[in-house]
Design a protein around this motif. Structure first.
Motif: not given
Lengths: 87, 87
Positions: A62-69, B60-64
């Motif tokens: 799981l990668f968690k972030s408080r904000d999708e932005r 292929l998906i990148l999350f930056k």
């Protein structure tokens, strides 16, 4: 919060895990999900997932972030699972 | 910047893609990579990846993210690819 979920699950258990994760998050690739989820719902999801998976063989990250932005997503190639409707 | 890369690649091309991505990022799960990378190196990586993949079949998906600290990672089950050394 915004969550990215990736799993690597044994063949026998993967169908069940897929159905489970789709109840909580958006399916964006073979074994990748993303979406907004509350802390409470996430705990529930993880708890049930632990029951499905074999923790000595399978992996769930799981990668968690408080904000999708804070994350910028880029898709290269096929945009969406073409098999999205077959379940 | 910090990047999470996930792919879904046809069996014939997946070995080549794995080797390619490992030159730039850390392999953390079957088809998942993460790591710090510069904008220039990322462009190079994507450009070569496009040459390996079939863009009509593969994904292929990148999350930056500008900063890794914006993401909290949680691993459930197997922590590391046990096959990490076989290549």
């Amino acid at each position: 919060m915004y969550v990215i979920l990736v799993y690597d699950i044994g063949e026998k258990r993967v169908g069940k895990m897929l159905k489970h994760c789709r109840k909580y998050l958006n399916w964006i690739q073979n074994s990748v999900f993303e979406g907004e989820i509350t802390e409470v719902k996430l705990k529930e999801m993880v708890s049930i997932a632990r029951g499905i998976m074999n923790e000595e063989q399978d992996s769930l990250i799981l990668f968690k972030s408080r904000d999708e932005r804070w994350l910028d997503k880029q898709v290269i190639g096929v945009e969406r699972m073409s098999t999205d409707t077959f379940l």
